[in-house]
Design a protein around this motif. Sequence first.
Motif, mmCIF file in Angstrom:
data_model
loop_
_atom_site.group_PDB
_atom_site.id
_atom_site.type_symbol
_atom_site.label_atom_id
_atom_site.label_comp_id
_atom_site.label_asym_id
_atom_site.label_seq_id
_atom_site.Cartn_x
_atom_site.Cartn_y
_atom_site.Cartn_z
ATOM 1 N N ASN A 161 0.790 -1.225 0.000
ATOM 2 C CA ASN A 161 0.000 0.000 0.000
ATOM 3 C C ASN A 161 0.822 1.275 0.000
ATOM 4 O OD1 ASN A 161 -2.389 -1.506 0.202
ATOM 5 N ND2 ASN A 161 -2.238 -1.582 2.429
ATOM 6 N N SER A 162 2.050 1.217 0.527
ATOM 7 C CA SER A 162 2.849 2.422 0.703
ATOM 8 C C SER A 162 4.317 2.025 0.746
ATOM 9 C CB SER A 162 2.443 3.135 2.009
ATOM 10 O OG SER A 162 3.253 4.263 2.263
ATOM 11 N N CYS A 163 5.202 2.936 0.327
ATOM 12 C CA CYS A 163 6.626 2.594 0.296
ATOM 13 C C CYS A 163 7.474 3.847 0.479
ATOM 14 C CB CYS A 163 6.984 1.908 -1.026
ATOM 15 S SG CYS A 163 6.598 2.886 -2.489
ATOM 16 N N LEU A 164 8.749 3.630 0.806
ATOM 17 C CA LEU A 164 9.705 4.730 0.932
ATOM 18 C C LEU A 164 11.125 4.175 0.885
ATOM 19 C CD1 LEU A 164 10.861 4.562 4.099
ATOM 20 C CD2 LEU A 164 8.658 5.589 4.593
ATOM 21 N N ILE A 165 12.089 5.081 0.755
ATOM 22 C CA ILE A 165 13.503 4.717 0.770
ATOM 23 C C ILE A 165 14.156 5.424 1.948
ATOM 24 C CG2 ILE A 165 15.681 4.700 -0.499
ATOM 25 C CD1 ILE A 165 14.151 4.935 -3.069
ATOM 26 N N ILE A 166 14.843 4.666 2.768
ATOM 27 C CA ILE A 166 15.587 5.233 3.891
ATOM 28 C C ILE A 166 17.020 5.441 3.437
ATOM 29 C CG2 ILE A 166 16.414 4.849 6.239
ATOM 30 C CD1 ILE A 166 13.914 3.184 6.730
ATOM 31 N N GLY A 167 17.474 6.692 3.440
ATOM 32 C CA GLY A 167 18.776 7.008 2.873
ATOM 33 C C GLY A 167 18.738 6.682 1.395
ATOM 34 N N ASN A 168 19.729 5.946 0.938
ATOM 35 C CA ASN A 168 19.729 5.461 -0.436
ATOM 36 C C ASN A 168 19.928 3.953 -0.466
ATOM 37 O OD1 ASN A 168 19.620 8.132 -1.674
ATOM 38 N ND2 ASN A 168 21.692 8.370 -0.863
ATOM 39 N N LYS A 169 19.531 3.310 0.627
ATOM 40 C CA LYS A 169 19.909 1.912 0.776
ATOM 41 C C LYS A 169 18.771 0.992 1.187
ATOM 42 C CE LYS A 169 23.248 -1.062 3.161
ATOM 43 N NZ LYS A 169 24.368 -1.115 4.133
ATOM 44 N N ILE A 170 17.922 1.416 2.120
ATOM 45 C CA ILE A 170 16.921 0.520 2.681
ATOM 46 C C ILE A 170 15.557 0.832 2.074
ATOM 47 C CG2 ILE A 170 15.745 -0.235 4.780
ATOM 48 C CD1 ILE A 170 18.272 0.409 6.324
ATOM 49 N N LEU A 227 15.340 -7.501 5.491
ATOM 50 C CA LEU A 227 15.683 -7.142 6.868
ATOM 51 C C LEU A 227 14.547 -7.557 7.788
ATOM 52 C CD1 LEU A 227 17.086 -3.554 6.186
ATOM 53 C CD2 LEU A 227 18.336 -5.723 6.251
ATOM 54 N N ASP A 228 14.858 -7.825 9.018
ATOM 55 C CA ASP A 228 13.860 -8.344 9.944
ATOM 56 C C ASP A 228 13.071 -7.200 10.583
ATOM 57 O OD1 ASP A 228 12.335 -9.976 11.483
ATOM 58 O OD2 ASP A 228 13.846 -10.298 13.036
ATOM 59 N N LEU A 229 12.151 -6.652 9.815
ATOM 60 C CA LEU A 229 11.238 -5.655 10.368
ATOM 61 C C LEU A 229 9.829 -6.209 10.511
ATOM 62 C CD1 LEU A 229 12.015 -2.162 8.791
ATOM 63 C CD2 LEU A 229 12.528 -2.991 11.078
ATOM 64 N N ALA A 230 9.516 -7.246 9.755
ATOM 65 C CA ALA A 230 8.160 -7.779 9.740
ATOM 66 C C ALA A 230 7.711 -8.233 11.124
ATOM 67 C CB ALA A 230 8.067 -8.937 8.751
ATOM 68 N N SER A 231 8.617 -8.838 11.872
ATOM 69 C CA SER A 231 8.227 -9.337 13.186
ATOM 70 C C SER A 231 8.178 -8.225 14.226
ATOM 71 C CB SER A 231 9.216 -10.419 13.646
ATOM 72 O OG SER A 231 10.533 -9.869 13.725
ATOM 73 N N ILE A 232 8.952 -7.152 13.970
ATOM 74 C CA ILE A 232 9.007 -6.053 14.936
ATOM 75 C C ILE A 232 7.875 -5.065 14.700
ATOM 76 C CG2 ILE A 232 10.436 -4.148 15.791
ATOM 77 C CD1 ILE A 232 12.855 -5.780 14.722
ATOM 78 N N VAL A 274 9.561 2.364 15.037
ATOM 79 C CA VAL A 274 10.676 1.427 15.053
ATOM 80 C C VAL A 274 11.959 2.180 14.751
ATOM 81 C CG1 VAL A 274 11.731 -0.554 13.880
ATOM 82 C CG2 VAL A 274 9.291 -0.567 14.393
ATOM 83 N N ASN A 275 13.027 1.894 15.526
ATOM 84 C CA ASN A 275 14.344 2.427 15.210
ATOM 85 C C ASN A 275 14.965 1.532 14.149
ATOM 86 O OD1 ASN A 275 17.409 2.554 15.474
ATOM 87 N ND2 ASN A 275 16.774 4.311 16.706
ATOM 88 N N VAL A 276 15.225 2.119 12.980
ATOM 89 C CA VAL A 276 15.693 1.309 11.859
ATOM 90 C C VAL A 276 17.095 0.778 12.088
ATOM 91 C CG1 VAL A 276 16.189 1.344 9.396
ATOM 92 C CG2 VAL A 276 14.203 2.568 10.271
ATOM 93 N N THR A 277 17.947 1.563 12.734
ATOM 94 C CA THR A 277 19.329 1.140 12.952
ATOM 95 C C THR A 277 19.414 -0.064 13.874
ATOM 96 O OG1 THR A 277 20.083 3.410 12.635
ATOM 97 C CG2 THR A 277 21.615 1.882 13.698
ATOM 98 N N SER A 278 18.671 -0.017 14.980
ATOM 99 C CA SER A 278 18.738 -1.107 15.958
ATOM 100 C C SER A 278 17.666 -2.166 15.739
ATOM 101 C CB SER A 278 18.585 -0.535 17.372
ATOM 102 O OG SER A 278 17.309 0.088 17.519
ATOM 103 N N SER A 279 16.744 -1.881 14.810
ATOM 104 C CA SER A 279 15.622 -2.794 14.551
ATOM 105 C C SER A 279 14.841 -3.095 15.818
ATOM 106 C CB SER A 279 16.124 -4.107 13.927
ATOM 107 O OG SER A 279 16.705 -3.866 12.674
ATOM 108 N N LEU A 326 15.581 11.157 13.613
ATOM 109 C CA LEU A 326 15.387 10.241 14.734
ATOM 110 C C LEU A 326 15.652 8.793 14.362
ATOM 111 C CD1 LEU A 326 12.000 11.750 16.015
ATOM 112 C CD2 LEU A 326 14.317 12.315 16.793
ATOM 113 N N GLU A 327 15.997 8.540 13.064
ATOM 114 C CA GLU A 327 16.125 7.183 12.547
ATOM 115 C C GLU A 327 14.885 6.364 12.887
ATOM 116 O OE1 GLU A 327 19.786 5.741 14.231
ATOM 117 O OE2 GLU A 327 20.959 6.569 12.572
ATOM 118 N N MET A 328 13.742 7.026 12.767
ATOM 119 C CA MET A 328 12.474 6.430 13.204
ATOM 120 C C MET A 328 11.558 6.147 12.012
ATOM 121 S SD MET A 328 9.538 8.042 15.700
ATOM 122 C CE MET A 328 10.578 8.035 17.180
#
Length: 889
Positions: A411-420, A442-447, A478-483, A463-465
């Motif tokens: 339904n929705s998407c984005l790019i974090i930096g130029n990598k994720i 990356l393991d975001l689905a469970s978090i 969710v903090n993307v750096t620390s997942s 905020l890397e949020m």
Amino acid sequence: MGRRTPSYRYNRRRQPKPLVDDWENLARAYRSDMSWDLSAVSKLQTLSIHRSDVNSVVFGRNFTLATGSSDKKAEVLKWEKDSGYVGTPFSPLKDHKYGVTCVDFSPYGTILATASVDGTTILWDVISGEKLGSFVQPGNSAVRVCNFSCRSTLLLTAGDCGAVNLWDVSTKNLQRTLFGHEEAVYAASFAPDESYLVSGCSAGFLNLWDGAATHSKPLATIDDAHDLGICCITFAPSLVSSDGGFGKLCLMATSGQDHSVKLWNVTLGLDYDIEPLRVLQGHSASVMCVRISTTAGLIASASGDKTVRLWDLSGKCVKVLEGHDRYVTSCAFSPDGRLLASGSNDKHVILWNLSGTVSIDEELKGSSSEYTLTTEEMWPQYEKLCKSRMLQEKEGVSLKATFTVPKVDFNSCLIIGNKIIVAAASSSKCVFAWDLDTEEELDLASICSHKYAVNSVAYAPQLEMLASASSDGTISFVNVTSSERIGGLYHPSGGALRVCRFSPDASLLIAAGDDEKASLWRVKSESLIKQFEGHEAAIYGAAFSPDGQYVVTGCFNGNLKLWDCRDDSSTEALTTQEAHELGVTSCDFSPKGLGQTRGQHRLLLASGGNDSLIKLWQVTIGPETVASFTLWQTFTDHGTDNVMAVAFAPSGKLLASAAGDKTIRLWDVSSGVCIQVMEGHDRYVTGCAFAANGALLVSCSSDHTVKVWQLHESIACESAGVENLAIENMISKWTSEEVVNWLAEIGLGDLGHVFESNEIAGERLIHLNEAELISQLNIEEESVRKQVLTELQWLKTLGVTSKKKAVSRSMTIAAPVEYFCPITHDIMVEPVTTGDGHTYERAAITEWFLTGKTTSPLTNIELGSLTLTPNFELQNRISEFLAQRLSSE
């Protein structure tokens, strides 16, 4: 069912005029001694190249043969000495998901269009087999017919939805949709003057259209042209007669379910008319296809009675061809008229030797007027330009990666930096993420999971949020750096959330959804600041202004509302704008804004809606928080499909849009031009977003995929006017006299003194707008202003005018050399002289200039001016020559 007499309806007053009914003799003036002995007609070759019904066959100008079949494939075949027709290395073309219903070559044979029941029409490079692009029929309805205009500028498509769509071939934009049929349109064709076209439907109606008109009403309509429906429409490609004072007369043939072929006189120009000429009877079943060869002086008709009939132009049946075991669905003449191809439900294509002079062991070559596809320099210039534009799009944007999750709609998407890469999933109730470099998930689905569908994602780089909003009424942080999950919010009403956005400084977050309320949150404290109320439908769009002080929301009843986010401000909307009739789906502010004047904030907002439109608004906010929306531009190129997302690039110079037509489009904001069309998704494209550096774009779809697109330097630099051709630079160098000449050429000579007295030279001409036409040139008539601006847009983007299009002819005549165009080697219809004194066909030299060339085609010496002067003296001599040939026959 008894035969009914056709009835006629016209939108203009009909005037008496003589009929041209002797097309047979007129045709003789256009060809040499090419009367075949039809007693010698024989089968030359039978092709068994398809596994299902053959629905369409067509010859290219250089004798290339193309076929389309219900087996979902199109074949492209070339003639080889001693072998006859054989498939090209890239054949078959297999991108369609359902049967191919129609195939058509561009006039000079460099591009092939294939139409399908799957709702798409695809363009192919005939030399390489490369897919150049595709058009998605609005509503994804089946396409039954496609046809190029005589100068390759436009392609028409029509089918089950009853509408006729006109597409710009080079930009792939939908130019117009013509509504006038209540049943499926199975037949449509451009007239020899490509400003006009005729369409026919299964209810038996014929409509004549002006493709360049601003209105969408037919110029003329015939009821019951064929009982039970019209199957095919074709024009004689060369036969056009000037009928004193009444414009042009063309010969048209139609076929139908009533077992007949009908010939018509079609009048174009000062008066519009379709007059019945004669009925050709002899078939005992539906006539599924009809074609005219003025070179051979024959008409061919293919029928469900398993036969092909040949008729002379007077309407006499001169030969019946038998050889197919089932319905004959299609037929086509070769360029020289010596061959006829027929396709059938028996899965075969038969090549008929009409002249008796063709043998398998000979070289099959075109006349001297033919272009060869093996020498790029000889391609007709406009088709070359179209192909270069489409290939430039491929070079400007490339698909970098595709991530697929089976059975998951995004339904929705984005790019974090130029990598994720991050995408919100509906059915799996979570957020997916991938590392673009390694393409690993990356393991975001469970978090970052929810109880119901995730509808929107947003990111705050400070905020890397990552925030995700769901139909369960919650927002997860969710903090993307620390997942790690670092918090969340609960929408006060618990209603489904459709959108969430961070403010530019990441201090605020707006969330809105089905409860018709937008909640403004302070991010760090996770505290509710205020709620904005006033919408009367679910809110699907929200966007912060570049300074974060204001937010716009858009709802499903079509309204946009502007709110003040400052702590001490009211919760009442500053202003409300009715924006999209069927609902707002998305909105986004340009990050650059439009600056401040006299204490006013001026912002640029884009909105997309279910009305298929993209709108750009100037949002003005005064010192007393008096605010207003002013519509600046409207983009319509997504056709009739919902626009589901809009997003500005970081520079603010590009806008991306995603829609139900399965495409993502890039727009030059300053010019309003669609400069890229990205295809690759199989279903609705639901979201799009730029990377922080503007060099990447991500899109997501209900086809279970997320795609990442690389924007190469020519696009990523995001300079305004990326698509402008060299011809615009040449226009800027025009003198006032050359501008006056241009006005005369487009039929606006009466304005010459106005432009001249105001010293309008090329530099001012290319920047003219409607306000200046009113205030500086005092042009009060709206229709005249619109015509000037329309012609100017054509001039700047294509280098041609929209009205004056020469009729294409392909004639083989022994005539003085000076009568032939040095570029096309055809006898000229509209000769014009360039600054160095050489004369060319207007269409050909215009196409030469379209590629950015400013040199003479003959001498290769730089031309000081692109002004073209009509050579009336030569045109009169050519007309007299043809008239003498007619009288001598």
